[in-house]
Scaffold this motif. Structure first.
Motif, PDB file in Angstrom:
ATOM      1  N   GLY A 184      40.448 -73.896  30.240  1.00 66.24           N
ATOM      2  CA  GLY A 184      41.192 -75.148  30.302  1.00 66.24           C
ATOM      3  C   GLY A 184      40.458 -76.379  29.848  1.00 66.24           C
ATOM      4  O   GLY A 184      40.943 -77.506  30.063  1.00 66.24           O
ATOM      5  N   THR A 206      45.453 -75.004  35.435  1.00 71.09           N
ATOM      6  CA  THR A 206      46.405 -74.017  34.902  1.00 71.09           C
ATOM      7  C   THR A 206      45.705 -72.849  34.224  1.00 71.09           C
ATOM      8  O   THR A 206      46.071 -71.693  34.418  1.00 71.09           O
ATOM      9  CB  THR A 206      47.353 -74.687  33.893  1.00 71.09           C
ATOM     10  OG1 THR A 206      48.043 -75.765  34.535  1.00 71.09           O
ATOM     11  CG2 THR A 206      48.376 -73.692  33.349  1.00 71.09           C
ATOM     12  N   TYR A 207      44.650 -73.152  33.424  1.00 70.07           N
ATOM     13  CA  TYR A 207      44.033 -72.125  32.585  1.00 70.07           C
ATOM     14  C   TYR A 207      42.638 -71.699  33.039  1.00 70.07           C
ATOM     15  O   TYR A 207      42.033 -70.844  32.404  1.00 70.07           O
ATOM     16  CB  TYR A 207      43.936 -72.629  31.141  1.00 70.07           C
ATOM     17  CG  TYR A 207      45.256 -73.048  30.555  1.00 70.07           C
ATOM     18  CD1 TYR A 207      46.242 -72.109  30.261  1.00 70.07           C
ATOM     19  CD2 TYR A 207      45.534 -74.388  30.304  1.00 70.07           C
ATOM     20  CE1 TYR A 207      47.466 -72.494  29.724  1.00 70.07           C
ATOM     21  CE2 TYR A 207      46.753 -74.788  29.765  1.00 70.07           C
ATOM     22  CZ  TYR A 207      47.708 -73.837  29.477  1.00 70.07           C
ATOM     23  OH  TYR A 207      48.913 -74.213  28.955  1.00 70.07           O
ATOM     24  N   PRO A 227      44.644 -79.204  32.684  1.00 69.37           N
ATOM     25  CA  PRO A 227      44.540 -77.867  32.093  1.00 69.37           C
ATOM     26  C   PRO A 227      43.659 -76.895  32.860  1.00 69.37           C
ATOM     27  O   PRO A 227      43.967 -75.706  32.918  1.00 69.37           O
ATOM     28  CB  PRO A 227      43.973 -78.149  30.694  1.00 69.37           C
ATOM     29  CG  PRO A 227      44.460 -79.532  30.385  1.00 69.37           C
ATOM     30  CD  PRO A 227      44.379 -80.259  31.692  1.00 69.37           C
TER      31      PRO A 227
END
Length: 277
Positions: free
Chosen positions: A213, A208-209, A205
Motif C-alpha cells: 500500500g 487496504t493493501y 492504501p
C-alpha cells in the motif's frame, strides 16, 4: 544491534533520499556505532553521519562532512532557495521530542555555513525493544536529515521524454515539473507532514493493501505550469497526498487541474471539502 539493522536503514534512506547509500559498522569508542554516507561521494568527499547509542534508551546522530568535502560543501552553498526551503522543511519535520542542535541556528534560517558545520540529533526515551528503537530513529531522524543533505546536493533525475528535445522554453518548464514530481524528498516530506491518507477521498492504501500500500502520490496544489510569475515554493502548503486514482482524476483537466474541492464535489463527498487527517 546496529549492524543487524543495516539493510533496513539502507532501504529507508535510499527510498527517502533518491541516492545510493554506503555504511559501515564503527567499533571505535565505548559503544559500537554506524557510519552512513552517500555511496558515490564516499566517506571523505561528502556528508557523513555517525549513529551511536546514547544513554540507556537513546541514540545520537552526528552529521558532518568528510575531510575532502570542500567541493560538495560549495555545491550545497550554491543551492537554490527552493532546494534550501525543502531541506529546511525536512529538518523541521523531525519530532520536537528529538534534541536537535543545528550549530546554534534556527531551523527557519538554517543553512550549511562551512565544511565544519555539524548537526547533532539526540533521541531519548525510545521503546525498550531494540529493533523498534533503531527503526524509529531511522525513520524519524536519519532519513529526514540525510534527505535534506540530498536535496541541497541535488540528487535528482530528469527522465527524457518527447518534450525534452523541443526547441521552446516550455520544455525547460516541463522538465522542472517532472523534476519536482519525481523528487523522492517531496514524497517523503508530504507523508511526514500529512500522512498517507488521500487528501481527497480519504483512502489510506496501507490499511487496504498492507505492505503493497505504499502508493500514495504527491500532488502540487497549484500546477507549476499555470504560474504567471515565479513564487516561493512552500512544501508544507503546496503539497498534498493523493491516491493514484484521485491524482489521475485531478489532472484530467488541462492546463488547470481540478482542485481537490472540485473533485470531491464531483464525487459527492461532504460538499467538496477536502479530507482531513
Amino acid at each position: 544491534m546496529l549492524s543487524a539493522r543495516q539493510e533496513l536503514i539502507r532501504i529507508e534512506l535510499e527510498t527517502g533520499t533518491g541516492a545510493a547509500i554506503g555504511m559501515a559498522v564503527d567499533p571505535g569508542g565505548l559503544r559500537t556505532g554506524l557510519r552512513i554516507w552517500f555511496a558515490d561521494l564516499d566517506e571523505r568527499h561528502g556528508p557523513i553521519a555517525e549513529l551511536r547509542p546514547y544513554g540507556l534508551k537513546g541514540y545520537r546522530l552526528t552529521l558532518g562532512f568528510g575531510t575532502y568535502a570542500g567541493e560538495v560543501v560549495r555545491q550545497i552553498q550554491s543551492a537554490s532557495e527552493e532546494d534550501i526551503g525543502l531541506a529546511r522543511a525536512l529538518v523541521g519535520s523531525i519530532d520536537p521530542g528529538v534534541d536537535l542542535d543545528l550549530d546554534g541556528q534556527d531551523v527557519a534560517t538554517w543553512r550549511i555555513l562551512s565544511g565544519t558545520s555539524r548537526i547533532i540529533a539526540t533521541a531519548r526515551n525510545l521503546p525498550a525493544d531494540a529493533d523498534t528503537a533503531v527503526t524509529k530513529v531511522c525513520k524519524d531522524v536519519i532519513v529526514p536529515l540525510m534527505a535534506a543533505m540530498a536535496e541541497l546536493i541535488g540528487y535528482d533525475v530528469i527522465e527524457d521524454d518527447e518534450t525534452t528535445g523541443a526547441e521552446y522554453e516550455g520544455a525547460i518548464l516541463m522538465s522542472t515539473i517532472r523534476r519536482r514530481e519525481r523528487n523522492p524528498r517531496n514524497r517523503l516530506l508530504c507523508i511526514r507532514l500529512h500522512g498517507e491518507k488521500c487528501a481527497c477521498c480519504g483512502l489510506e492504501p496501507r490499511e487496504t493493501y498492507g505492505d503493497a500500500g505504499g502508493i500514495i502520490e504527491v500532488h502540487h496544489l497549484e500546477a507549476l505550469s499555470t504560474l504567471s510569475a515565479p513564487r516561493r515554493y512552500d512544501p508544507a502548503k503546496d503539497l498534498a497526498p493523493l491516491c493514484p486514482n484521485c491524482h489521475r482524476a485531478v489532472h484530467t483537466r488541462r492546463p488547470h487541474p481540478f482542485t481537490l474541492k472540485e473533485l470531491r464535489k464531483m464525487m459527492g463527498l461532504d460538499g467538496g471539502e477536502e479530507a482531513t487527517g
